[in-house]
Motif scaffolding. Structure first.
Motif, mmCIF file in Angstrom:
data_model
loop_
_atom_site.group_PDB
_atom_site.id
_atom_site.type_symbol
_atom_site.label_atom_id
_atom_site.label_comp_id
_atom_site.label_asym_id
_atom_site.label_seq_id
_atom_site.Cartn_x
_atom_site.Cartn_y
_atom_site.Cartn_z
ATOM 1 N N PHE A 122 0.822 -1.203 0.000
ATOM 2 C CA PHE A 122 0.000 0.000 0.000
ATOM 3 C C PHE A 122 0.861 1.259 0.000
ATOM 4 C CE2 PHE A 122 -2.174 3.338 2.466
ATOM 5 C CZ PHE A 122 -3.246 3.566 1.624
ATOM 6 N N PHE A 123 1.869 1.310 0.864
ATOM 7 C CA PHE A 123 2.694 2.509 0.974
ATOM 8 C C PHE A 123 3.668 2.665 -0.192
ATOM 9 C CE2 PHE A 123 1.432 2.380 5.484
ATOM 10 C CZ PHE A 123 1.063 3.698 5.645
ATOM 11 N N THR A 124 3.965 1.590 -0.923
ATOM 12 C CA THR A 124 4.933 1.690 -2.016
ATOM 13 C C THR A 124 4.296 1.682 -3.404
ATOM 14 O OG1 THR A 124 5.287 -0.710 -1.943
ATOM 15 C CG2 THR A 124 6.794 0.672 -0.651
ATOM 16 N N LYS A 125 2.970 1.778 -3.485
ATOM 17 C CA LYS A 125 2.318 1.908 -4.795
ATOM 18 C C LYS A 125 2.728 3.236 -5.414
ATOM 19 C CE LYS A 125 -1.949 -0.630 -4.038
ATOM 20 N NZ LYS A 125 -3.403 -0.498 -3.864
ATOM 21 N N PRO A 126 2.964 3.252 -6.719
ATOM 22 C CA PRO A 126 3.357 4.518 -7.353
ATOM 23 C C PRO A 126 2.354 5.652 -7.147
ATOM 24 C CG PRO A 126 3.808 2.692 -8.820
ATOM 25 C CD PRO A 126 3.069 2.131 -7.642
ATOM 26 N N LYS A 127 1.060 5.355 -7.113
ATOM 27 C CA LYS A 127 0.088 6.440 -6.925
ATOM 28 C C LYS A 127 0.074 6.952 -5.482
ATOM 29 C CE LYS A 127 -4.022 3.741 -5.878
ATOM 30 N NZ LYS A 127 -5.412 3.501 -6.188
ATOM 31 N N ASN A 128 0.688 6.227 -4.555
ATOM 32 C CA ASN A 128 0.730 6.633 -3.149
ATOM 33 C C ASN A 128 2.073 7.223 -2.729
ATOM 34 O OD1 ASN A 128 -1.884 5.748 -2.839
ATOM 35 N ND2 ASN A 128 -1.321 3.805 -1.908
ATOM 36 N N TYR A 129 3.000 7.391 -3.670
ATOM 37 C CA TYR A 129 4.325 7.912 -3.316
ATOM 38 C C TYR A 129 4.248 9.288 -2.656
ATOM 39 C CZ TYR A 129 6.915 4.282 -5.847
ATOM 40 O OH TYR A 129 7.451 3.099 -6.271
ATOM 41 N N LYS A 130 3.414 10.172 -3.199
ATOM 42 C CA LYS A 130 3.340 11.524 -2.667
ATOM 43 C C LYS A 130 2.804 11.513 -1.233
ATOM 44 C CE LYS A 130 2.015 16.103 -4.127
ATOM 45 N NZ LYS A 130 1.377 16.891 -5.157
ATOM 46 N N PHE A 141 -5.359 7.973 1.996
ATOM 47 C CA PHE A 141 -6.626 7.302 2.265
ATOM 48 C C PHE A 141 -7.820 7.949 1.576
ATOM 49 C CE2 PHE A 141 -3.795 6.182 5.750
ATOM 50 C CZ PHE A 141 -3.855 4.801 5.660
ATOM 51 N N SER A 142 -7.580 8.716 0.522
ATOM 52 C CA SER A 142 -8.687 9.353 -0.186
ATOM 53 C C SER A 142 -9.601 8.337 -0.855
ATOM 54 C CB SER A 142 -8.157 10.353 -1.209
ATOM 55 O OG SER A 142 -7.386 9.688 -2.189
ATOM 56 N N GLY A 143 -9.113 7.160 -1.165
ATOM 57 C CA GLY A 143 -9.954 6.127 -1.765
ATOM 58 C C GLY A 143 -10.946 5.515 -0.789
ATOM 59 N N PHE A 144 -10.748 5.741 0.505
ATOM 60 C CA PHE A 144 -11.632 5.166 1.519
ATOM 61 C C PHE A 144 -12.765 6.096 1.936
ATOM 62 C CE2 PHE A 144 -7.539 2.991 2.267
ATOM 63 C CZ PHE A 144 -7.954 1.708 1.992
ATOM 64 N N TRP A 145 -12.788 7.323 1.447
ATOM 65 C CA TRP A 145 -13.825 8.275 1.864
ATOM 66 C C TRP A 145 -15.234 7.803 1.518
ATOM 67 C CZ3 TRP A 145 -11.506 10.303 5.499
ATOM 68 C CH2 TRP A 145 -10.266 10.921 5.412
ATOM 69 N N ARG A 164 -10.545 11.028 -6.509
ATOM 70 C CA ARG A 164 -9.381 11.120 -5.626
ATOM 71 C C ARG A 164 -9.145 12.577 -5.319
ATOM 72 N NH1 ARG A 164 -4.931 7.157 -5.018
ATOM 73 N NH2 ARG A 164 -4.004 9.022 -4.254
ATOM 74 N N VAL A 165 -8.503 12.839 -4.217
ATOM 75 C CA VAL A 165 -8.170 14.216 -3.873
ATOM 76 C C VAL A 165 -7.188 14.727 -4.902
ATOM 77 C CG1 VAL A 165 -7.054 15.661 -2.140
ATOM 78 C CG2 VAL A 165 -8.549 13.803 -1.425
#
Length: 102
Positions: A22-30, A62-66, A99-100
């Motif tokens: 989860f933390f190392t997905k490219p879309k979650n890098y930022k 965690f914007s996908g969980f909203w 997504r945010v």
């Protein structure tokens, strides 16, 4: 202390491998970089800036969980009726699947 407990709780909930993925997905890098930099800022002694960075990283990660949170809030027994009001449900409907902006 809270950050360590948060990450360890996430690992206990979804597992070590899934947490790392989860933390190392490219879309979650930022979000990961912001959360980690905020954590380091708190350790260094800049708590206000660190907490702002951590909050930003948390929202991005965690914007996908909203949408899931919205459904949960609408089904709460005592205060769920507040989240079922038309202006709030229309807001949730607009945010579903978005997504945010980064």
């Amino acid at each position: 202390m809270g950050n360590i407990l948060f990450v360890s709780g996430l690992m206990l909930t979804i597992g070590l491998k899934s947490t790392m993925q989860f933390f190392t997905k490219p879309k979650n890098y930022k979000g990961t970089a912001s959360f980690g930099a905020g954590f380091l800022m708190v350790l260094v002694g800049w708590p206000v800036i660190g907490m702002i960075l951590e909050a930003y990283g948390f929202v991005i990660l965690f914007s996908g969980f909203w949408p899931t949170l919205a459904v949960f809030l609408q089904r709460l027994p005592i205060i769920g009726w507040i989240f079922q009001q038309p202006f709030i449900t229309s807001f949730f409907s607009q945010q579903r699947g978005k997504r945010v902006p980064v």
